[in-house]
Enzyme design. Structure first.
Site, PDB file in Angstrom:
ATOM      1  N   ALA A 191      -0.265  -2.629   3.720  1.00 38.99           N
ATOM      2  CA  ALA A 191      -0.772  -2.935   5.060  1.00 38.99           C
ATOM      3  C   ALA A 191      -1.545  -4.262   5.069  1.00 38.99           C
ATOM      4  O   ALA A 191      -1.181  -5.217   5.776  1.00 38.99           O
ATOM      5  CB  ALA A 191      -1.651  -1.781   5.534  1.00 38.99           C
ATOM      6  N   LYS A 225     -20.242  -2.945   4.904  1.00 35.20           N
ATOM      7  CA  LYS A 225     -18.928  -2.311   5.062  1.00 35.20           C
ATOM      8  C   LYS A 225     -18.916  -0.950   4.336  1.00 35.20           C
ATOM      9  O   LYS A 225     -18.440   0.056   4.877  1.00 35.20           O
ATOM     10  CB  LYS A 225     -17.852  -3.252   4.496  1.00 35.20           C
ATOM     11  N   GLU A 232      -9.079   7.158  -2.044  1.00 33.80           N
ATOM     12  CA  GLU A 232      -9.966   6.173  -2.701  1.00 33.80           C
ATOM     13  C   GLU A 232     -11.389   6.735  -2.867  1.00 33.80           C
ATOM     14  O   GLU A 232     -12.363   6.102  -2.439  1.00 33.80           O
ATOM     15  CB  GLU A 232     -10.013   4.876  -1.876  1.00 33.80           C
TER      16      GLU A 232
END
Ligand SMILES: NC(=O)C1=CN([C@@H]2O[C@H](COP(=O)(O)OP(=O)(O)OC[C@H]3O[C@@H](n4cnc5c(N)ncnc54)[C@H](OP(=O)(O)O)[C@@H]3O)[C@@H](O)[C@H]2O)C=CC1
Ligand SMILES: CC(C)(CO)C(=O)C(=O)O
Length: 326
Positions: free
Chosen positions: A10, A206, A287
């Site tokens: 992606a 983030k 993940e």
């Protein structure tokens, strides 16, 4: 300037297509049906923000040896996919090659050139057996925080949803020539690629979201707007983020916003299914180590208790193991 995007799904597909459209000398490493489709027809990039839909001819390979030494290798694999392929990436790496780590979570190079007593500390959660530390060497690394949202909707087709920023940063914070050159190449491809003096601060802002929203969504199957506003799950996310903040601040990070603003930012994204929930639904490895386990490891390294993170990590790890994805 030769650029190879390794793991052109992606994010790598989006970046690779934009670079190829701009005429950069870029090649993509991929595998399986996605590789076959790109080889046969090119890479189709659908950009929702601009309403464009273009098929871009791209140079693709499964075997890095076909591509030879590169100036930049941009790694856009999922975090857990990187250590096993360090050996296969060696043909891309020469004396002057820069490795750009475009992977979510705590990066394996985090303690390189950070200074102080933790300088050179390795992170087993993201770099088991020091595979990247020894196979790439930390001096080659340029950090990157990936902001765009994209997905592979069928082999050979990438849908870009929003965002075009790839913040870059040297582990020592300098504005190096290699960072500036890559920033210019990405800007020429219509991407934002500021070179940041304190990339670790951005990594943590983030990570705050990925650390908490992603496992909570995988456990509850709730979208971001719901899990960030439901009082119970919002409280869990907040507790995890506050623990992470203590760790990060011990490591010298300065947060430009507070946890409540970060959670409001998550809610504003809307009915988004986080990448970890998508992985669970699609039966893909999750993940967990890079996004959650790594922060727990940093908690241990800095002597910071992480009860909320430990609890959610235990639950999501078992959820993933039961599904055969961890
Ligand atoms: N997608 C997004 O919106 C965002 C992603 N990120 C981060 O960016 C990183 C990349 O994510 P994303 O692009 O979504 O991941 P993808 O799974 O879409 O892309 C990774 C690609 O690498 C391929 N791959 C895996 N192993 C190999 C190998 N040994 N050789 C060749 N190709 C291989 C995968 O193939 P296969 O499918 O066969 O496994 C897949 O096509 C992650 O760290 C993610 O968290 C960050 C922000 C947003
Ligand atoms: C949750 C979100 C949008 C940011 O925290 C994300 O990056 C993901 O889905 O992986």
């Amino acid at each position: 300037m030769k650029i190879c995007v390794f793991g052109a799904g992606a994010i790598g597909g989006y970046m690779g297509a934009k670079l190829a459209q701009a005429g950069a000398e870029v090649s993509l490493v991929a595998r399986g049906p996605h590789l076959a489709a790109m080889k046969a027809r090119g890479l189709r990039l659908i950009e929702e923000e601009t309403g464009t839909d273009e098929t871009v001819p791209v140079r693709v390979a499964e075997d890095a040896a076909e591509l030879g030494e590169q100036d930049y290798v941009i790694v856009t694999l999922k975090a857990h996919s990187v250590p096993p392929v360090v050996g296969r990436m060696q043909p891309l790496i020469g004396e002057g090659t820069t490795i750009v780590s475009g992977v979510n979570g705590v990066p394996w190079w985090y303690f390189h050139k950070i200074g102080g007593p933790l300088e050179g500390t390795r992170l087993a959660s993201v770099d088991p057996g020091d595979a990247q530390w020894t196979g790439f060497g930390p001096d080659r690394v340029l950090g990157c925080v990936v902001y765009p949202a994209a997905e592979v909707i069928e082999p050979g087709v990438v849908r870009h949803i929003e965002g075009n920023r790839f913040s870059l940063g040297e582990p020592d914070g300098s504005k190096s020539e290699r960072a500036t050159r890559l920033s210019q190449a990405l800007a020429a491809a219509g991407l934002k690629a500021p070179v940041r003096p304190k990339l670790r601060d951005e990594i943590w802002v983030k990570l705050w979201g990925n650390l908490s929203f992603n496992p909570i969504s995988a456990l509850t199957h709730a979208t971001l707007d719901v899990l960030c506003t439901d009082p119970g799950t919002r409280g869990v996310a907040r507790a995890m983020m506050l623990e992470a903040q203590v760790i990060a601040e011990k490591l010298g990070v300065k947060f430009p916003i507070d946890v409540d603003r970060r959670i409001e930012g998550g809610a504003a994204v809307g009915a988004h299914r986080t990448s970890m929930l998508q992985d669970l639904d699609l039966g893909r490895p999750m993940e967990i180590d890079a996004l959650v386990g790594s922060v727990q490891e940093l908690g241990r390294i800095t002597g910071t208790p992480t009860p909320a993170i430990d609890t959610v990590l235990a639950l999501v790890s078992l959820r993933a193991r039961v599904a055969g994805l961890y």
